[in-house]
Write a protein that holds these residues in place. Structure first.
Motif, mmCIF file in Angstrom:
data_model
loop_
_atom_site.group_PDB
_atom_site.id
_atom_site.type_symbol
_atom_site.label_atom_id
_atom_site.label_comp_id
_atom_site.label_asym_id
_atom_site.label_seq_id
_atom_site.Cartn_x
_atom_site.Cartn_y
_atom_site.Cartn_z
ATOM 1 N N GLY A 120 -29.121 59.931 -8.003
ATOM 2 C CA GLY A 120 -30.301 59.926 -7.140
ATOM 3 C C GLY A 120 -30.579 58.818 -6.692
ATOM 4 O O GLY A 120 -30.138 57.433 -6.720
ATOM 5 N N ASP A 121 -31.823 58.930 -5.582
ATOM 6 C CA ASP A 121 -32.438 57.614 -4.818
ATOM 7 C C ASP A 121 -32.958 56.457 -5.720
ATOM 8 O O ASP A 121 -32.718 55.322 -5.429
ATOM 9 N N ASP A 122 -33.192 56.882 -7.083
ATOM 10 C CA ASP A 122 -33.750 55.807 -7.954
ATOM 11 C C ASP A 122 -32.620 55.089 -8.854
ATOM 12 O O ASP A 122 -32.992 54.548 -9.626
ATOM 13 N N GLY A 123 -31.439 55.648 -8.659
ATOM 14 C CA GLY A 123 -30.336 55.231 -9.421
ATOM 15 C C GLY A 123 -29.976 56.162 -10.705
ATOM 16 O O GLY A 123 -28.844 55.918 -11.136
ATOM 17 N N ARG A 124 -30.886 57.153 -10.922
ATOM 18 C CA ARG A 124 -30.591 57.854 -11.897
ATOM 19 C C ARG A 124 -29.372 58.792 -11.843
ATOM 20 O O ARG A 124 -29.071 59.348 -10.816
ATOM 21 N N GLY A 176 -22.109 47.197 -20.297
ATOM 22 C CA GLY A 176 -22.562 46.939 -18.879
ATOM 23 C C GLY A 176 -23.713 46.196 -18.695
ATOM 24 O O GLY A 176 -24.615 45.696 -19.693
ATOM 25 N N ASP A 177 -24.283 46.287 -17.409
ATOM 26 C CA ASP A 177 -25.689 45.529 -17.178
ATOM 27 C C ASP A 177 -26.696 46.533 -17.660
ATOM 28 O O ASP A 177 -27.093 47.671 -17.112
ATOM 29 N N PRO A 178 -27.740 45.807 -18.343
ATOM 30 C CA PRO A 178 -28.588 46.773 -18.893
ATOM 31 C C PRO A 178 -29.552 47.285 -17.922
ATOM 32 O O PRO A 178 -29.921 48.375 -17.849
ATOM 33 N N TYR A 182 -30.175 51.164 -17.647
ATOM 34 C CA TYR A 182 -31.360 51.878 -17.817
ATOM 35 C C TYR A 182 -31.800 52.596 -16.405
ATOM 36 O O TYR A 182 -32.620 53.553 -16.499
ATOM 37 N N ARG A 183 -31.513 52.078 -15.482
ATOM 38 C CA ARG A 183 -31.971 52.651 -14.074
ATOM 39 C C ARG A 183 -31.006 53.986 -13.778
ATOM 40 O O ARG A 183 -31.609 55.132 -13.561
ATOM 41 N N VAL A 187 -34.160 57.063 -20.279
ATOM 42 C CA VAL A 187 -34.092 57.591 -21.364
ATOM 43 C C VAL A 187 -33.383 56.767 -22.493
ATOM 44 O O VAL A 187 -33.635 56.816 -23.791
ATOM 45 N N ARG A 188 -32.405 55.961 -22.064
ATOM 46 C CA ARG A 188 -31.549 55.021 -22.870
ATOM 47 C C ARG A 188 -32.636 54.175 -23.553
ATOM 48 O O ARG A 188 -32.161 53.595 -24.711
#
Length: 462
Positions: A120-124, A176-178, A182-183, A187-188
């Protein structure tokens, strides 16, 4: 080990059977059947994730997941008792009565020709069905502790990302990069808290650091998924620890915004004491294998928000009975925008709240009516919970505790109605001063006005 992709060694560390404590007798026989059949068909197959992690630290997993290079369709072709599920993650479920063995194909981070991945656009990540090798699969998992593979052919544990040492060291560390991870899936952050509470692990500094500033991303997570995550977090025997970690990492306002606000403004601390006691009680019931209900759990979690909303309404002059129902509705509605609480839980939750004022009543008919209410036991348990944090309801608790021990006829004889008629929460009229009036009352006939509808309602208050 730093949490960057470049530091991940793809050469596996092989932990031989003699070096770890995992035994096949502790693994589900059905999971072993799936592993052996996949191997016999020429596919790679490993026990993976939480089951391997838990077995290494002496716990008994409830779920056993399998990772393989077979596609979901190939898995289904091998097992007649298999069904394929999921859009975001295509999975095979092999069903053995009440037990389900989840089989996932090795996945990769990079897009390829044999699958699809959508962000998605927000990185999800909204879809992730790009298949790859076991090395690819290990790198794309969330925490190192969940990226361990148990090989049935030689009973070894395969470690590609340093997860074995992290499990032994009781550490939750992201792969990986936190910030990026998370992005991809906010929910992680909740999973980190839940697993840390369940396992007694610490969250590594690198994984914990970005959580407070990224907590707002949870507002974009599906409310139904957050509800499921809450059930895992609070109904698995580690509710109090989970709540404290939510507070410590700045996640409580993102998950329960109105409760967090109410706790911050409650100077006596009584609401927080009550909430923590409720979570402790839940943990104790689960440990004793007693039933628990999400309705009571959420009644405790959202009680601070309800009390705050009710106080605001009463201060503005709203009628107490109207304020109670309106506050309950508003808190439920606002929370549902974050966590999808089903009506089968939200309605009993509200009943538990709305029955609390009735515990202050001593009029005979109202006492007997409350004792026979289908939600009485849950509401009384909630009264006990309130009494654990404040002495204000101690007298009510003592009365109702004693009332339950009395024979109904004897209790009725003890109670003499002393209050004039007034409307109760459910709109029913209370009894007056006539102690002996136990039969049905004769209804007063109302005179019909000219032009009015039968019953005297001319529609002006419709």
């Amino acid at each position: 080990m730093t949490e960057t992709p470049t530091s991940i060694a793809l050469e596996p560390r092989i932990v031989a059977r003699a070096e770890h404590g995992i035994s096949r007798k502790d693994i589900s026989p059905n999971a072993l059947r799936v592993l052996y059949r996949l191997r016999e068909a020429g596919f790679q197959a490993y026990l993976v994730g939480g089951a391997v992690r838990d077995l290494l630290i002496g716990l008994h997993p409830k779920d056993f997941d399998v990772a393989t290079d077979a596609t979901p369709e190939q898995v289904r072709a091998l097992f007649r008792n298999c069904r394929l599920i999921g859009r975001r993650f295509r999975l095979a479920h092999v069903v053995f009565g009440r037990e389900i063995i989840e089989v996932a194909t090795f996945r990769a981070n990079a897009a390829g020709d044999d699958g699809d991945r959508e962000t998605g656009d927000d990185g999800r990540i909204v879809r992730d069905n790009v298949y790859g090798s076991i090395e690819d699969d290990a790198v794309r998992r969330d925490f190192t502790a969940n990226a361990l593979y148990y090989a049935i052919e030689d009973f070894s544990v395969r470690d590609y990302v340093g997860g074995y040492d992290d499990v032994i060291g009781r550490t939750m560390r992201l792969i990986g990069d936190p910030v990026e991870r998370y992005r991809e899936d906010p929910v992680r952050m909740l999973r980190a808290v839940r697993l840390a509470a369940k396992l007694g692990f610490k969250i590594s500094a690198e994984a914990a650091g970005p959580i407070p500033e990224l907590a707002h991303l949870l507002s974009g997570a599906p409310p139904a998924r957050l509800f499921d995550e809450c059930l895992k977090m609070f109904l698995a025997g580690h509710a109090e620890k989970s709540f404290l970690l939510l507070e410590a990492h700045g996640l409580l306002p993102a998950l329960f915004p109105e409760t967090a606000k109410a706790l911050a403004t409650n100077r006596s601390g009584a609401l927080r004491r009550m909430l923590l006691q409720g979570l402790r009680n839940t943990d104790e019931r689960i440990a004793a294998d007693k039933p628990v209900t999400p309705a009571f759990l959420f009644a405790a979690l959202l009680w601070p928000a309800y009390c705050r909303e009710l106080a605001v309404m009463q201060k503005s002059g709203v009628d107490p009975l109207v304020a109670q129902q309106r506050a309950a509705d508003r808190v439920t509605l606002h929370q549902a925008q974050r966590i999808a609480l089903p009506r089968r839980f939200s309605l009993p939750m509200q009943e538990i709240w709305l029955l609390q004022p009735r515990f202050g009543q001593r009029v005979r008919k109202r006492v007997m009516r409350l004792l026979s209410h289908p939600r009485f036991r849950a509401a009384f348990d909630f009264l006990e919970l309130r009494a654990s944090a404040t002495s204000e309801v101690a007298e009510d608790l003592a009365f109702w505790r004693d009332a339950q021990k009395q024979v109904p006829d004897e209790l009725a004889d003890r109670l003499a109605p002393k209050t004039p008629p007034r409307h109760d929460i459910d709109g029913e009229e209370g009894e007056g001063d006539t102690a002996g009036d136990t039969g049905p009352r004769k209804r007063r006939r109302r005179r019909r006005r000219n032009g009015a509808a039968p019953g005297g309602n001319d529609g002006s208050d419709a």
